[in-house]
Design a protein around this motif. Structure first.
Motif, PDB file in Angstrom:
ATOM      1  N   UNK A 141       0.831  -1.217   0.000  1.00 50.06           N
ATOM      2  CA  UNK A 141       0.000   0.000   0.000  1.00 50.06           C
ATOM      3  C   UNK A 141       0.864   1.265   0.000  1.00 50.06           C
ATOM      4  N   UNK A 142       0.246   2.382  -0.303  1.00 47.04           N
ATOM      5  CA  UNK A 142       0.947   3.673  -0.279  1.00 47.04           C
ATOM      6  C   UNK A 142       1.407   3.985   1.138  1.00 47.04           C
ATOM      7  N   UNK A 143       2.332   4.926   1.240  1.00 51.63           N
ATOM      8  CA  UNK A 143       2.842   5.318   2.560  1.00 51.63           C
ATOM      9  C   UNK A 143       1.732   5.929   3.417  1.00 51.63           C
ATOM     10  N   UNK A 204      -9.414  -1.812 -11.005  1.00 54.34           N
ATOM     11  CA  UNK A 204      -9.722  -2.069 -12.421  1.00 54.34           C
ATOM     12  C   UNK A 204      -9.932  -3.561 -12.669  1.00 54.34           C
ATOM     13  N   UNK A 205     -10.895  -3.857 -13.531  1.00 53.54           N
ATOM     14  CA  UNK A 205     -11.169  -5.253 -13.864  1.00 53.54           C
ATOM     15  C   UNK A 205      -9.892  -5.929 -14.351  1.00 53.54           C
ATOM     16  N   UNK A 206      -9.689  -7.142 -13.927  1.00 57.20           N
ATOM     17  CA  UNK A 206      -8.517  -7.886 -14.378  1.00 57.20           C
ATOM     18  C   UNK A 206      -7.284  -7.679 -13.510  1.00 57.20           C
TER      19      UNK A 206
ATOM     20  N   UNK B 176      -7.540  10.250  -4.205  1.00 60.91           N
ATOM     21  CA  UNK B 176      -6.152  10.656  -3.955  1.00 60.91           C
ATOM     22  C   UNK B 176      -5.338   9.575  -3.224  1.00 60.91           C
ATOM     23  N   UNK B 177      -5.795   8.325  -3.297  1.00 60.14           N
ATOM     24  CA  UNK B 177      -5.041   7.221  -2.684  1.00 60.14           C
ATOM     25  C   UNK B 177      -3.871   6.804  -3.574  1.00 60.14           C
ATOM     26  N   UNK B 182      -3.348  -0.021  -9.939  1.00 60.67           N
ATOM     27  CA  UNK B 182      -3.038  -1.414 -10.267  1.00 60.67           C
ATOM     28  C   UNK B 182      -3.094  -2.299  -9.027  1.00 60.67           C
ATOM     29  N   UNK B 183      -2.946  -1.695  -7.849  1.00 59.30           N
ATOM     30  CA  UNK B 183      -2.993  -2.489  -6.623  1.00 59.30           C
ATOM     31  C   UNK B 183      -4.411  -2.998  -6.407  1.00 59.30           C
TER      32      UNK B 183
END
Lengths: 221, 221
Positions: A141-143, A204-206, B176-177, B182-183
């Motif tokens: 995950x993001x910071x 996103x799908x996929x 804004x995450x 893609x995650x």
């Protein structure tokens, strides 16, 4: 370094079914690592309060975290006595009598008090807590932002005064449990499993399922 | 007759994440009927004590039982204030940040005190408790002896002061995450399932599994 043996004191002595008590710290660690939720109890205005909390383990300490807006967490953080129970139900014991019917479980009762985790340790502790619940998610995950960090309280409880009980024995059954041996007795094992992951609206799908989802699914299987 | 609405008082008001609180008594009943274990907290010598207990539901009351040799049960039976938490973890919420990562759960926090169940009600209550854990088992096993009955303590707690929380919403995720969509984010559902039943030593080979074992397996599935 960790002591391999859990303490044998009057405080940690299991009074009920003492034959189920174990003193192996590895058994405690395994239970805490397998469990996701614990139940923390404190005294508020002379009354008992108990609530579920997410747990993590950092060596010989237990980590819990909550919102700085949580009344419970502010009270815990003031260092008052607390008790945390961590229980995993692992089977139902179908005996030949209602009286001997029981459960297979592992349980830990941790007594102590909590201290605030702050500074650089706080981010490390949050990583441990996140990866305890979702192995490897912290790196995916993001910071965490400063604002998020400020809104989170992390507490540490030493695993010093701990009782562990393991109930995993065969059914107690006796020759005089009636003549009807035709009744089935035995153990029905229980376990927690993961179902099929459900992607969020913004995924996103996929998009492949994250390794941390697969890791948790495998850990539970 | 049961009130359909749970009480809305200061005592039962959920302070943290109040949007998750529900007041539908049917939701409480469903949770209690699905759960096998609760965590009961009392105050002993000014300190909080919390232990896992098997639960059952009889209308608008909660039943718990234990040994007359249990210190905890004798203390609970003296009518002191207690709190019982019943929690079912039902999923892990994989958000786009560690901060929004959380769990799906149902939880009830029951405040009150217990009264002893005695006389004819005691056997009825034990039947409810047994069949709660193993649906139909009470009718399958031999009768409970007077000695066994005397060694068992059954307690009743009214479901009057109860808070129920349900966390079952989609992931909290925001534009804004970070840019990396893609995650994978989403829900990993969790549930408890029964494994293959393991017959006891005294169960003759070929004995069919009891209906109460099948019923519990189906209830969990």
């Amino acid at each position: 370094m960790s002591n391999h043996e859990l303490p044998r004191t009057e405080e940690t002595r299991v009074k009920r079914l003492p034959e189920k008590q174990v003193f192996d710290r590895a058994a405690l660690n395994a239970l805490l690592d397998d469990a996701i939720v614990g139940h923390v109890a404190i005294v508020r205005d002379g009354k008992p309060l108990v609530l579920p909390v997410g747990i993590g383990r950092d060596g010989d300490t237990l980590l819990i975290h909550g919102s700085t807006g949580s009344g419970l967490f502010r009270e815990i953080a003031d260092g008052r006595p607390l008790t945390i129970a961590v229980t995993l139900l692992e089977g139902l014991v179908y005996a030949r009598s209602a009286f001997e019917s029981s459960m297979h479980y592992r349980s830990a009762v941790i007594q102590g008090s909590a201290t605030l985790v702050e500074g650089e340790d706080k981010l490390t502790a949050l990583g441990i807590l996140t990866n305890h619940m979702m192995p490897g998610r912290w790196e995916e995950v993001r910071d965490t932002t400063k604002k998020e960090l400020a809104a989170t309280m992390v507490l540490r409880v030493p695993l010093d005064v701990v009782s562990v009980k393991i109930s995993d024995k065969p059914v107690d059954e006796f020759e005089d449990d009636g003549d009807d041996r035709a009744i089935w007795a035995g153990i029905l094992p229980l376990r927690t499993v993961a179902g099929a992951p459900i992607p969020s609206a913004m995924t996103p799908e996929g998009t492949p399922v994250s390794p941390s989802v697969i890791a948790q699914t495998i850990k539970l299987a």
